[in-house]
Enzyme design. Structure first.
Site, PDB file in Angstrom:
ATOM      1  N   CYS A  51     -30.735 -90.096  65.654  1.00  0.00           N
ATOM      2  CA  CYS A  51     -29.362 -89.612  65.096  1.00  0.00           C
ATOM      3  C   CYS A  51     -28.616 -91.169  64.486  1.00  0.00           C
ATOM      4  CB  CYS A  51     -28.734 -89.278  66.497  1.00  0.00           C
ATOM      5  SG  CYS A  51     -26.709 -88.722  66.123  1.00  0.00           S
ATOM      6  N   CYS A  80     -33.195 -78.055  58.678  1.00  0.00           N
ATOM      7  CA  CYS A  80     -32.880 -78.596  57.609  1.00  0.00           C
ATOM      8  C   CYS A  80     -31.678 -79.483  57.827  1.00  0.00           C
ATOM      9  CB  CYS A  80     -32.278 -77.402  56.517  1.00  0.00           C
ATOM     10  SG  CYS A  80     -31.707 -77.775  54.853  1.00  0.00           S
ATOM     11  N   CYS A  96     -25.835 -92.211  67.318  1.00  0.00           N
ATOM     12  CA  CYS A  96     -25.951 -92.784  68.381  1.00  0.00           C
ATOM     13  C   CYS A  96     -27.662 -93.188  68.575  1.00  0.00           C
ATOM     14  CB  CYS A  96     -25.742 -91.576  69.505  1.00  0.00           C
ATOM     15  SG  CYS A  96     -26.813 -90.350  69.728  1.00  0.00           S
ATOM     16  N   CYS A 110     -26.849 -83.233  67.685  1.00  0.00           N
ATOM     17  CA  CYS A 110     -27.680 -84.294  68.495  1.00  0.00           C
ATOM     18  C   CYS A 110     -27.082 -83.966  69.838  1.00  0.00           C
ATOM     19  CB  CYS A 110     -27.155 -85.447  67.810  1.00  0.00           C
ATOM     20  SG  CYS A 110     -27.624 -86.865  69.149  1.00  0.00           S
ATOM     21  N   CYS A 169     -24.931 -87.182  71.393  1.00  0.00           N
ATOM     22  CA  CYS A 169     -23.597 -87.427  70.927  1.00  0.00           C
ATOM     23  C   CYS A 169     -22.616 -86.131  70.272  1.00  0.00           C
ATOM     24  CB  CYS A 169     -23.309 -88.574  69.988  1.00  0.00           C
ATOM     25  SG  CYS A 169     -24.350 -88.228  68.347  1.00  0.00           S
TER      26      CYS A 169
END
Length: 138
Positions: A49, A122, A52, A97, A100
């Site tokens: 991510c 995607c 984070c 995510c 976060c």
């Protein structure tokens, strides 16, 4: 990764993300098709991510879909959370995510890709950071 990342304020996120990352990760935007740095990326490693740095996808699950964004057939277990998205007059599965809450993209099923899950995650390149051959616990 601490759970406090989900409770960051808008100003805290703006301080650590670029304006483009903020628009996609925090405001559920989308980068234009074919413009992301990871669409044709083929190195071995982990996609994390961009907000984070939580590990999200292994490069072994990435495939070429021709959709204009990086495509993965599965995430690292527990790394992404699925949500029903009814925006734009259709029902889709949004992925965020888990660590976060940052917006990653959408999942599409049943498109006939020859992958183990018949799913296409995607994902916006701008939502990701790549770690080349980095050893991480997953």
């Amino acid at each position: 990764m601490s759970d406090s990342s989900k409770s960051k304020s808008e100003s805290e996120w703006r301080a650590v993300l670029s304006p483009q990352q903020f628009r996609v990760l925090r405001e559920k935007g989308t980068e234009p098709a074919g413009t992301g740095e990871y669409e044709h990326h083929k190195a071995n490693g982990i996609y994390a991510c961009a907000a984070c740095d939580a590990p999200l996808y292994k490069s072994t699950t990435k495939f070429s879909s021709g959709c204009g964004w990086p495509a993965f057939f599965d995430a690292i277990p527990g790394a992404v959370t699925r949500h029903e998205d009814r925006s734009w007059g259709m029902t889709r599965t949004e992925i965020t995510c888990t660590a976060c809450g940052g917006h990653l993209g959408h999942i599409f099923k049943g498109e006939g890709f020859k992958t183990p899950t018949d799913e296409r995650h995607c994902v916006n390149s701008i939502s990701l950071n790549f770690h080349d051959n980095e050893v991480r616990s997953t």
